[in-house]
Design a protein around this motif. Sequence first.
Motif, short mmCIF file in Angstrom:
data_model
loop_
_atom_site.label_atom_id
_atom_site.label_comp_id
_atom_site.label_asym_id
_atom_site.label_seq_id
_atom_site.Cartn_x
_atom_site.Cartn_y
_atom_site.Cartn_z
N LEU A 117 0.84 -1.29 0.40
CA LEU A 117 -0.14 -0.05 -0.01
C LEU A 117 1.05 1.21 0.13
N VAL A 118 1.86 1.20 0.79
CA VAL A 118 2.95 2.43 0.73
C VAL A 118 3.63 2.85 -0.18
N VAL A 119 3.60 1.91 -0.95
CA VAL A 119 4.39 2.19 -2.01
C VAL A 119 3.53 2.33 -3.60
N LEU A 120 2.42 1.29 -3.30
CA LEU A 120 1.47 2.22 -4.22
C LEU A 120 0.92 3.52 -4.25
N ALA A 121 0.87 3.99 -2.78
CA ALA A 121 0.45 5.11 -3.14
C ALA A 121 1.90 6.46 -3.33
N LEU A 122 3.08 6.08 -2.44
CA LEU A 122 3.80 6.77 -3.35
C LEU A 122 4.23 6.68 -4.31
N ALA A 123 3.85 5.17 -5.55
CA ALA A 123 4.02 5.83 -7.13
C ALA A 123 2.60 6.78 -7.43
N ALA A 124 1.64 6.79 -6.80
CA ALA A 124 0.36 7.53 -7.01
C ALA A 124 0.70 8.98 -6.87
N TYR A 125 1.04 9.45 -5.96
CA TYR A 125 2.13 10.51 -5.55
C TYR A 125 2.89 11.43 -6.17
N LYS A 126 4.29 10.77 -7.16
CA LYS A 126 4.58 10.55 -7.54
C LYS A 126 4.55 10.83 -9.21
N GLY A 127 3.61 10.00 -9.42
CA GLY A 127 2.52 10.84 -10.94
C GLY A 127 2.12 11.49 -11.40
N PHE A 128 1.35 11.80 -9.89
CA PHE A 128 0.23 12.65 -10.28
C PHE A 128 1.34 14.29 -10.36
N ALA A 129 2.59 13.92 -9.42
CA ALA A 129 3.24 15.04 -9.58
C ALA A 129 3.37 15.06 -10.95
N ILE A 130 4.58 14.41 -11.34
CA ILE A 130 4.68 14.35 -13.26
C ILE A 130 3.81 14.54 -14.03
N TYR A 131 2.54 14.79 -14.05
CA TYR A 131 1.16 14.51 -14.84
C TYR A 131 1.85 16.43 -13.94
N GLN A 132 1.35 17.12 -13.13
CA GLN A 132 1.14 18.15 -12.80
C GLN A 132 2.37 18.94 -13.82
N GLN A 133 3.43 19.09 -14.06
CA GLN A 133 4.78 19.05 -14.33
C GLN A 133 4.40 19.11 -15.80
N VAL A 134 3.89 18.01 -16.98
CA VAL A 134 3.88 18.27 -17.88
C VAL A 134 3.02 19.30 -17.86
N GLN A 135 1.69 18.87 -18.05
CA GLN A 135 0.49 20.59 -17.38
C GLN A 135 1.28 21.42 -18.09
N GLN A 136 2.02 21.59 -17.02
CA GLN A 136 2.77 22.91 -17.26
C GLN A 136 3.29 23.02 -17.77
N PHE A 137 4.67 22.98 -18.23
CA PHE A 137 5.28 22.85 -19.93
C PHE A 137 4.49 22.90 -20.74
N SER A 138 3.33 22.22 -20.96
CA SER A 138 3.01 21.61 -22.55
C SER A 138 1.53 23.45 -22.31
N ALA A 139 1.42 23.83 -21.07
CA ALA A 139 0.68 25.12 -20.93
C ALA A 139 0.94 26.53 -21.73
N PRO A 140 0.33 26.82 -22.93
CA PRO A 140 1.04 27.78 -23.57
C PRO A 140 1.99 29.33 -22.74
N GLN A 141 2.62 29.51 -23.21
CA GLN A 141 3.27 31.04 -22.26
C GLN A 141 3.10 31.66 -21.65
N PRO A 142 2.64 32.93 -20.83
CA PRO A 142 2.29 33.80 -20.66
C PRO A 142 3.15 35.04 -21.69
N ALA A 143 2.59 35.96 -21.40
CA ALA A 143 3.03 36.82 -22.95
C ALA A 143 4.37 37.39 -22.58
#
Length: 381
Positions: A15-41
């Motif tokens: 359970l602990v390993v799955l929780a850590l994996a889920a947290y890390k995956g969510f963080a990576i997803y947020q970073q990908v979304q941040q870089f893929s989002a259009p840069q402000p002018a």
Amino acid sequence: MLLRRMLIMLGVVALVVLALAAYKGFAIYQQVQQFSAPQPAISVAATTASEQPWQSRLPAIGTLKAFQGVDLTVEVGGIVRELLFQSGERVVKGQALLQMDDQVERANLATAEAALGLASVEFERGRSLVSRSNISKSEFDRLSAERQQASASVAQVQAQLAKKRILAPFSGSIGIRQVEVGDYLSPGTNIATLQDLAKLHVDFFLPEQAVPKLALGERVRLSVAAYPDEVFEGEIAAINPKVETTTRNVQVRATLDNPDGRLLPGMFANLEVLLPGAATQVVVPETAITYTLYGNSVYVITEKRDADGQPEMGTPGQPQLMVERRFVETGERRDGRVVILDGLQAGERVVTAGQLKLDNGAHVAIAADPADASAPAGAGQ
């Protein structure tokens, strides 16, 4: 019992390993979304390149010189008997400035004049006698030569006497006197400087490439450190017919009026030769130019377009703007402006502040005022 405890522990670890994996995956997803989002002018200041009449000028530095200027000296030695001027006053041509002791010369003059008088009397007597053939022609020639010699002696002493009195060779302002009454002056002693300040010369040098552009009568504008907010005008009076072999520069002299006498010989002058004709040139602020060793460039603001060539609209309903880095050929720079010889057309918008944050293709927004651009960009200009 032991097997049950081991299964429980393994379940907890899973359970602990799955929780850590889920947290890390969510963080990576947020970073990908941040870089893929259009840069402000990026906020920048901009202006439009415009066509303006531009008069070409040749910049130079020069030195002011008096129209006439000499250091007054004495030609013969003697003691100063009278000083007939005050330091700094204005004198006129022929005005007596200094009188040296001339008693010896006056005595010699009296002797020479007496000898001339006797020679003249004997000459006149001899002329009457030779007409009656009472004396020989050679004797009469001797009397004539003696009279001429006596006359030359008088002129010689008169010239020596004149050298004891110093006169102003021209009108002008006299400087601080360097001698006093009673001083013994040897030949060449400096008395004071005399400068005619009604007009001034300014001598300067230009590279030999500028010779074809120069002509007598061309206007010259200059400024001096003493009056930084004023501009004085003159015109070219002489061009040296020889190029200096050491510097490959040609000397030019301009003349300007100095009615108030505010400009003084020896002042350092920044000047410009105004070349005739004013051609229309594309001009931008100098802050729009990025100077580098491999070329000068500007950031041109254009509308971002999609694959069909249509402008892409931003959130406020306005076309999205982007910048294109373009290398240009620059010309003369003056008063914060620079001429663009090639690479830019009139009417195109260029960035004037905020270039340090830009790269080719960057999304930008034009600030309402140059002060709206970020401080680091402004500091880097």
